[in-house]
Write a protein that holds these residues in place. Structure first.
Motif, short mmCIF file in Angstrom:
data_model
loop_
_atom_site.label_atom_id
_atom_site.label_comp_id
_atom_site.label_asym_id
_atom_site.label_seq_id
_atom_site.Cartn_x
_atom_site.Cartn_y
_atom_site.Cartn_z
N PRO A 22 -4.26 4.74 -12.22
CA PRO A 22 -5.09 6.06 -11.97
C PRO A 22 -6.38 5.36 -11.01
O PRO A 22 -7.01 4.43 -11.42
CB PRO A 22 -5.54 6.81 -13.11
CG PRO A 22 -4.54 6.44 -14.18
CD PRO A 22 -4.02 4.95 -13.84
N TYR A 23 -6.57 6.28 -9.95
CA TYR A 23 -7.81 6.08 -8.99
C TYR A 23 -7.72 4.66 -8.40
O TYR A 23 -8.68 4.59 -7.83
CB TYR A 23 -9.19 6.23 -10.04
CG TYR A 23 -9.19 7.42 -10.91
CD1 TYR A 23 -9.09 8.55 -10.47
CD2 TYR A 23 -9.20 7.06 -12.34
CE1 TYR A 23 -9.33 9.56 -11.22
CE2 TYR A 23 -9.22 8.16 -13.23
CZ TYR A 23 -9.32 9.58 -12.53
OH TYR A 23 -9.22 10.66 -13.51
N ALA A 24 -6.64 3.84 -8.43
CA ALA A 24 -6.55 2.67 -7.76
C ALA A 24 -5.51 3.02 -6.31
O ALA A 24 -5.00 3.88 -6.11
CB ALA A 24 -5.70 1.66 -8.65
N THR A 25 -5.82 2.09 -5.63
CA THR A 25 -4.94 1.84 -4.28
C THR A 25 -3.83 1.29 -4.58
O THR A 25 -3.82 0.08 -5.29
CB THR A 25 -5.84 1.29 -3.08
OG1 THR A 25 -6.70 2.14 -2.78
CG2 THR A 25 -4.98 1.26 -1.91
N HIS A 26 -2.47 1.73 -4.25
CA HIS A 26 -1.48 0.90 -4.64
C HIS A 26 -0.77 0.44 -3.25
O HIS A 26 -0.60 1.18 -2.23
CB HIS A 26 -0.38 1.97 -5.26
CG HIS A 26 -0.92 2.43 -6.61
ND1 HIS A 26 -1.97 3.17 -6.78
CD2 HIS A 26 -0.64 2.05 -7.85
CE1 HIS A 26 -2.21 3.46 -8.03
NE2 HIS A 26 -1.32 2.69 -8.74
#
Length: 309
Positions: A22-26
């Motif tokens: 969550p809340y991360a760039t993938h």
């Protein structure tokens, strides 16, 4: 023929990632876009099992055109009815352990479009052995839509499966579908009961002829006119569970076509559901795993009392 109804058909976009944070760039490993919605997934699996299938529902706008093009590419018979509004898209993120989905609400369906669909459906139902009504209702479609379609199907001699939840499923029960297939969350949303056996009996008391409750890795519970059984897969399967319930519905529809006894239907549905988790995309299943697990399913009879149906 198995006719599947997907009133809220979608263009399903699936992303694979190493891990969902969550809340991360993938960084996305792969992207797949294909026609989807529960009934479309059921049709894919049923066709892979060797059954003649047809897909109906609504399709509109550029997304609807993309849905129809993918159905054609997949060799699935397209009987979708056009609407003016844009069909929806869904996004599913798969990280190898589980899946996270994001679903748009769907197109606004006009009264005249719903009437046109019912007329088209009646013609298709004449040639169907089994009709499967699956998934959510798009805006504008009446809440008793599945009750209407089950009634039309029965008048034309087809047997019926409903995979829905909440008010649309409660309304469908009045038409007495042959099989209702909620998962645990859908069961709770429909009758407010979290225990599968009690919830299944409540749905039967409300009108369903038979109920199959899916419980993820814990398998399936069937409350039927022949008795009550619980079926469990031999092991927990890691992968994408998005289409597992749809694979179970395809097996149940096939069981209706062949008039198979309930223990065999339940074994097949449990094995096919587990094999679908092992496949990368909804609407697919791992065929070797399916055939292997068909003989490994644990089946327990809970109640030999026959329902008065």
């Amino acid at each position: 023929m198995i006719l599947t109804v997907t009133l809220n058909a979608a263009l399903d976009v699936t992303y694979t990632v190493d891990a969902l944070v969550p809340y991360a760039t993938h960084r996305i490993g792969s992207v797949t876009a294909r026609a989807g919605g529960k009934g479309v997934n059921v049709a894919r699996v049923a066709a892979a099992l060797g059954h003649e299938t047809a897909v109906t529902g609504f399709a509109g706008g550029a997304t609807g055109t993309a849905i129809r093009a993918e159905l054609a590419a997949a060799g699935l018979r397209d009987e979708l009815v056009a609407v003016a509004a844009e069909s929806r898209r869904t996004a599913t993120v798969v990280d190898g352990v589980d899946a996270t989905g994001f679903h748009e609400p769907g197109p606004e369906v006009r009264t005249t479009e719903w009437s046109a669909f019912c007329a088209s459906f009646a013609g298709l139902a004449r040639a169907a052995h089994v009709v499967v009504c699956s998934g959510s209702l798009p805006p504008g479609v009446p809440l008793d839509a599945y009750a209407v379609l089950v009634d039309i199907a029965r008048r034309h001699g087809a047997r019926t499966v409903v995979d829905a939840e909440g008010s649309s499923l409660r309304a469908a029960l009045a038409a007495r579908p042959d099989i209702v297939k909620p998962n645990l969350a859908e069961l709770t949303a429909t009758v407010g009961i979290t225990e599968p056996l009690a919830g299944g009996r409540a749905l039967c008391a409300a009108g369903a002829r038979s109920v199959v409750v899916s419980s993820g890795p814990d398998g399936l519970l069937a409350v039927t006119g022949e008795g009550t059984w619980r079926a469990r897969p031999p092991r927990r399967i890691r992968g994408n569970p998005t289409g597992a319930g749809d694979a179970a519905v395809a097996a149940l529809a096939a069981g209706l076509v062949h008039d198979a006894p309930w223990p065999r239907r339940l074994r097949d549905a449990t094995a096919l559901s587990a094999a679908a988790v092992a496949a990368p995309l909804a609407g697919e299943f791992d065929a070797p795993a399916y055939h292997r697990m068909r003989v490994e399913i644990s089946l327990e009879e809970l109640d030999a009392t026959h329902l008065d149906r």
